[in-house]
Design an enzyme around this catalytic site. Structure first.
Site, PDB file in Angstrom:
ATOM      1  N   HIS A  59     -33.784  31.686  28.083  1.00 44.58           N
ATOM      2  CA  HIS A  59     -32.529  31.971  28.788  1.00 44.58           C
ATOM      3  C   HIS A  59     -32.557  31.421  30.210  1.00 44.58           C
ATOM      4  O   HIS A  59     -33.518  31.584  30.952  1.00 44.58           O
ATOM      5  CB  HIS A  59     -32.182  33.459  28.756  1.00 44.58           C
ATOM      6  CG  HIS A  59     -33.118  34.387  29.445  1.00 44.58           C
ATOM      7  ND1 HIS A  59     -33.041  34.658  30.801  1.00 44.58           N
ATOM      8  CD2 HIS A  59     -34.146  35.146  28.981  1.00 44.58           C
ATOM      9  CE1 HIS A  59     -33.967  35.548  31.132  1.00 44.58           C
ATOM     10  NE2 HIS A  59     -34.666  35.847  30.054  1.00 44.58           N
ATOM     11  N   GLU A 106     -28.732  36.348  29.275  1.00 46.03           N
ATOM     12  CA  GLU A 106     -29.570  37.279  28.511  1.00 46.03           C
ATOM     13  C   GLU A 106     -29.808  38.567  29.280  1.00 46.03           C
ATOM     14  O   GLU A 106     -29.833  39.648  28.700  1.00 46.03           O
ATOM     15  CB  GLU A 106     -30.913  36.614  28.178  1.00 46.03           C
ATOM     16  CG  GLU A 106     -31.809  37.436  27.258  1.00 46.03           C
ATOM     17  CD  GLU A 106     -32.710  38.421  27.989  1.00 46.03           C
ATOM     18  OE1 GLU A 106     -33.263  39.323  27.345  1.00 46.03           O
ATOM     19  OE2 GLU A 106     -32.862  38.292  29.228  1.00 46.03           O
ATOM     20  N   GLU A 107     -29.975  38.453  30.598  1.00 44.75           N
ATOM     21  CA  GLU A 107     -30.430  39.589  31.388  1.00 44.75           C
ATOM     22  C   GLU A 107     -29.443  40.757  31.426  1.00 44.75           C
ATOM     23  O   GLU A 107     -29.848  41.910  31.349  1.00 44.75           O
ATOM     24  CB  GLU A 107     -30.757  39.151  32.824  1.00 44.75           C
ATOM     25  CG  GLU A 107     -31.976  38.255  32.947  1.00 44.75           C
ATOM     26  CD  GLU A 107     -33.278  38.952  32.600  1.00 44.75           C
ATOM     27  OE1 GLU A 107     -33.261  40.128  32.201  1.00 44.75           O
ATOM     28  OE2 GLU A 107     -34.328  38.299  32.722  1.00 44.75           O
ATOM     29  N   ASP A 141     -39.599  33.966  25.785  1.00 45.10           N
ATOM     30  CA  ASP A 141     -39.041  34.857  26.803  1.00 45.10           C
ATOM     31  C   ASP A 141     -40.020  35.989  27.113  1.00 45.10           C
ATOM     32  O   ASP A 141     -39.632  37.143  27.251  1.00 45.10           O
ATOM     33  CB  ASP A 141     -37.691  35.419  26.342  1.00 45.10           C
ATOM     34  CG  ASP A 141     -37.011  36.255  27.426  1.00 45.10           C
ATOM     35  OD1 ASP A 141     -37.381  36.103  28.606  1.00 45.10           O
ATOM     36  OD2 ASP A 141     -36.136  37.070  27.090  1.00 45.10           O
ATOM     37  N   HIS A 148     -38.725  41.096  36.604  1.00 42.18           N
ATOM     38  CA  HIS A 148     -37.525  41.652  37.236  1.00 42.18           C
ATOM     39  C   HIS A 148     -37.734  42.067  38.691  1.00 42.18           C
ATOM     40  O   HIS A 148     -37.011  42.913  39.201  1.00 42.18           O
ATOM     41  CB  HIS A 148     -36.986  42.851  36.447  1.00 42.18           C
ATOM     42  CG  HIS A 148     -36.447  42.514  35.105  1.00 42.18           C
ATOM     43  ND1 HIS A 148     -35.858  43.455  34.282  1.00 42.18           N
ATOM     44  CD2 HIS A 148     -36.389  41.340  34.425  1.00 42.18           C
ATOM     45  CE1 HIS A 148     -35.470  42.877  33.155  1.00 42.18           C
ATOM     46  NE2 HIS A 148     -35.786  41.585  33.222  1.00 42.18           N
ATOM     47  N   ASP A 195     -39.528  34.700  34.072  1.00 41.65           N
ATOM     48  CA  ASP A 195     -38.449  35.284  33.267  1.00 41.65           C
ATOM     49  C   ASP A 195     -37.094  34.707  33.685  1.00 41.65           C
ATOM     50  O   ASP A 195     -36.407  35.266  34.512  1.00 41.65           O
ATOM     51  CB  ASP A 195     -38.454  36.808  33.447  1.00 41.65           C
ATOM     52  CG  ASP A 195     -37.476  37.520  32.521  1.00 41.65           C
ATOM     53  OD1 ASP A 195     -37.074  36.923  31.511  1.00 41.65           O
ATOM     54  OD2 ASP A 195     -37.116  38.665  32.830  1.00 41.65           O
TER      55      ASP A 195
END
Length: 463
Positions: free
Chosen positions: A285, A331-332, A359, A429, A297
């Site tokens: 992504h 995606e997130e 991912d 994140h 990520d």
């Protein structure tokens, strides 16, 4: 009559065994070429450097996300693929605004500044922030047992850690993630005015970890602000609450939810020589959270997926099936890109036989997690000897990837690259997810491992 058949049978078995041996030798040679090229003449690291350091965090709907679309589209065109195009998709837009601010205030008035991040999709606090007593809980059952009488007008503090003894850290993440995703919706039922959630990380530090949350069917007028608190501050707050249950917590965040905006999945294709209308997908992504630069990520997965097609072009490998790289958007905080790709594939009646997603970060590859039936699982596991020289050994049933899962039920095999996961949630994140955390060799090994599985699936097909 039966006697005459024995020499013929022996001859058939000899030819069959020789053929299998020859195929194994060819496959071994091809995998060697893929690994050698990725490690000595790879491009994934350079692409990731640009995505991370020249573009930065790529939250869907942002200017940076649109720059990433244009950059990766141009780079795929440079590879000389048969087709490169943008697939329109409407995505949510959420902005963080000015940096969040929070502190713990003791009954005596002493203040301790605390590290928080607004959760993606949260509403802001009022302009002056909110300050209230804190109720610590560890799960939704404990929340319900306290009820409105003990929660109304307070801030709910969800403090369930990721389970540290689980070797597969993804399972530990899954076991704690519902408090982040649904905590605000649950706390609202009992009159809470705000939510704090322990960061989903196994590391004890001061870096909070954001992530997506949902209000479910909570009316807009009743939605409450939600923030992640660092693991170190969560432990401090928890300990202090045991000594001073009447302490108060103050936080202010300035995030905003906007109308959906237009963005794109970026798609490139090498057309198959034998089965041009049967598709195999490799992807990651393109969006990321905004506080780091999204290197692990999922910039790593994006550039590894691009590298798979570049390796095939570089080695002049002409696949039997049409192979697509898909760089999914959103995606997130919405999964809109994965849903749109699956929707369009179904609308066009396209046949997809294999999909591979990266991912889980750019750390050392260990193998694959597979969603498929027994026959395909057995075939893939028969290739284990080909991967052993590269220390790839995991070929397990399990979760493949969020962006390819919408195709489940209309595809034979779904696979997710499984890197070593022990450090992944230290940075996931958070502001720690930066290019400096990437090891070039580990990234390249992952790309070669993905290309190897894609080559074998293309050569032998799905069952």
């Amino acid at each position: 009559m039966k006697t005459r058949l024995i020499p013929a049978l022996i001859f058939f078995l000899f030819i069959s065994t020789a053929s299998i041996s020859q195929n194994a030798a060819q496959d071994s040679t091809m995998l060697k070429k893929l690994y050698t090229t990725a490690l000595s003449d790879g491009k994934a690291y350079d692409w990731l450097d640009y995505l991370s350091n020249q573009i930065g965090g790529r939250l869907s709907g942002s200017f940076e996300a649109e720059r990433a679309v244009k950059y990766t589209e141009a780079e795929l065109k440079e590879l000389g693929l048969d087709k490169v195009w943008l697939q329109p998709v409407m995505v949510p837009k959420w902005t963080r605004g000015f940096k969040e601010y929070a502190y713990i205030e003791s009954p005596s008035g002493e203040k301790t500044v605390t590290n928080i991040l607004a959760l993606g999709g949260s509403v802001p606090t009022p302009n002056l922030g909110i300050k209230a007593e804190v109720v610590e809980v560890h799960n939704f059952e404990e929340l319900a047992s306290l009820g409105r009488q003990k929660i109304e007008g307070k801030i709910v503090f969800f403090n369930r850690p990721m389970q540290p003894d689980l070797i597969h850290t993804g399972h530990a993440y899954g076991g704690a993630s519902n408090q982040r995703y649904s905590g605000a919706a649950e706390a609202t039922k009992y009159g809470a005015i705000g939510v704090l959630v322990r960061s989903l990380s196994l590391k004890n530090d001061s870096a909070p970890h954001t992530g997506a949350m949902s209000y479910g069917d909570t009316p807009e007028s009743k939605r409450i602000p939600a923030a992640a608190i660092s693991t170190k501050d969560a432990d401090y707050l928890s300990g202090l609450l045991k000594l001073e249950p009447q302490l108060q917590f103050y936080f202010k965040q300035n995030c905003k939810i906007w109308d959906d905006v237009l963005s794109y999945n970026v798609i490139g294709e090498i057309t198959g020589t034998t089965y041009p209308d049967k598709y195999m997908v490799v992807g990651g992504h393109l969006d990321s959270w905004d506080v780091g630069d999204g290197a692990h990520d999922d910039g790593a997965g994006v550039t590894q997926s691009m590298e798979v097609l570049r390796l095939f072009k570089k080695l002049n490998y002409k696949p039997k099936h049409s192979i697509r790289v898909v760089l999914f958007m959103n995606e997130e905080n919405g999964l809109r890109g994965g849903l749109k790709y699956a929707e369009e594939a179904k609308r066009k009646n396209e046949t997809h036989v294999f999909a591979l997603e990266s991912d889980s970060g750019g750390f050392t590859p260990r193998g694959f997690s597979l969603e498929t039936d027994a026959a395909n699982l057995a075939q893939i596991r028969s290739w284990v000897p080909l991967f052993e020289p590269y220390l790839i050994h995991l070929f397990d049933e399990g979760y493949s990837g969020a962006d390819i899962r919408p195709m489940k039920g209309n595809i034979n095999v779904l696979a997710g690259l499984q890197p070593d996961s022990q450090r992944y949630f230290d940075i996931h994140h958070s502001a720690n997810d930066t290019f400096e955390q990437i090891n070039k060799r580990e990234l390249e090994l992952g790309a070669a491992t993905m290309a190897s599985l894609m080559y074998l699936m293309d050569t032998y097909g799905a069952k």
